[in-house]
Design a protein around this motif. Structure first.
Motif, short mmCIF file in Angstrom:
data_model
loop_
_atom_site.label_atom_id
_atom_site.label_comp_id
_atom_site.label_asym_id
_atom_site.label_seq_id
_atom_site.Cartn_x
_atom_site.Cartn_y
_atom_site.Cartn_z
N ALA A 10 -6.79 12.52 -4.28
CA ALA A 10 -7.53 12.60 -3.02
C ALA A 10 -8.16 13.97 -2.82
O ALA A 10 -8.17 14.50 -1.73
N VAL B 136 -10.55 10.31 3.25
CA VAL B 136 -10.88 9.52 4.44
C VAL B 136 -10.42 8.08 4.27
O VAL B 136 -9.83 7.48 5.18
N ALA B 137 -10.66 7.51 3.09
CA ALA B 137 -10.26 6.12 2.84
C ALA B 137 -8.74 5.97 2.88
O ALA B 137 -8.22 5.02 3.46
N LEU B 138 -8.02 6.92 2.29
CA LEU B 138 -6.56 6.85 2.30
C LEU B 138 -6.00 7.05 3.70
O LEU B 138 -5.02 6.41 4.09
N HIS B 139 -6.62 7.95 4.46
CA HIS B 139 -6.19 8.16 5.84
C HIS B 139 -6.41 6.91 6.68
O HIS B 139 -5.55 6.51 7.47
N ARG B 140 -7.55 6.27 6.50
CA ARG B 140 -7.85 5.03 7.22
C ARG B 140 -6.87 3.93 6.81
O ARG B 140 -6.39 3.17 7.66
N GLY B 141 -6.55 3.86 5.53
CA GLY B 141 -5.57 2.89 5.07
C GLY B 141 -4.19 3.15 5.65
O GLY B 141 -3.46 2.21 5.98
N TYR C 183 0.83 -1.21 0.00
CA TYR C 183 0.00 0.00 0.00
C TYR C 183 0.87 1.26 0.00
O TYR C 183 0.53 2.25 -0.65
N LYS D 258 -13.43 14.41 -0.26
CA LYS D 258 -13.34 14.02 1.14
C LYS D 258 -13.38 12.50 1.34
O LYS D 258 -12.63 11.96 2.15
N SER D 259 -14.22 11.81 0.60
CA SER D 259 -14.36 10.37 0.82
C SER D 259 -13.07 9.63 0.46
O SER D 259 -12.69 8.68 1.15
N THR D 260 -12.39 10.06 -0.60
CA THR D 260 -11.12 9.43 -0.96
C THR D 260 -10.06 9.71 0.09
O THR D 260 -9.30 8.82 0.47
#
Length: 127
Positions: free
Chosen positions: A29, A36-41, A18, A32-34
């Motif tokens: 990114a 958030v997903a990258l931050h969570r990853g 990753y 916002k949704s992208t």
């Protein structure tokens, strides 16, 4: 026991790919949704990195590696810890809609990705 840690280490290494992809994903990114997903990853990746570090430490304790190799591996892993940790603030800024930290985020993720590639190279020739 060594085999179990080896499996954990290899699975962690696969998950950490990753960080090779992350510098390229950060460019898209903008929403916002992208972000958030990258931050969570990134957060999950930090835990996986810790798991890889601990399993690798166990395996090194059971084998005979040169001091130079061990120090290099630890330094590169520490660089990854630092870069992924420092990427947290720009990720949060990006989630809030502030794109001023995007350049820092790209830099941090690029350094983390490069250090991971160097770690992979070291793992193929550990002696």
């Amino acid at each position: 026991m060594y085999q179990a840690f080896y499996v954990i280490h290899v699975l962690s290494a696969l998950a950490l790919i990753y960080y090779i992809l992350l510098p390229f994903l950060v460019g898209g990114a903008a929403n916002k949704s992208t972000a958030v997903a990258l931050h969570r990853g990134n957060r999950i990746g930090q835990y996986v990195l810790l798991l890889a570090f601990l399993s690798g430490g166990y395996m090194v304790s059971k084998a005979d590696y040169s001091v130079w190799w061990m120090v290099s591996a630890v330094v590169l892993v520490l660089i990854m810890f630092a870069m992924t940790g420092m990427a947290t603030k720009p990720f949060k800024q990006l989630i809030a809609g502030d794109t001023s930290g995007l350049r820092k985020l790209r830099t941090f993720t690029l350094i983390a990705g490069i250090s991971y590639v160097l770690i992979l190279g070291m793992m193929f020739g550990p002696k």
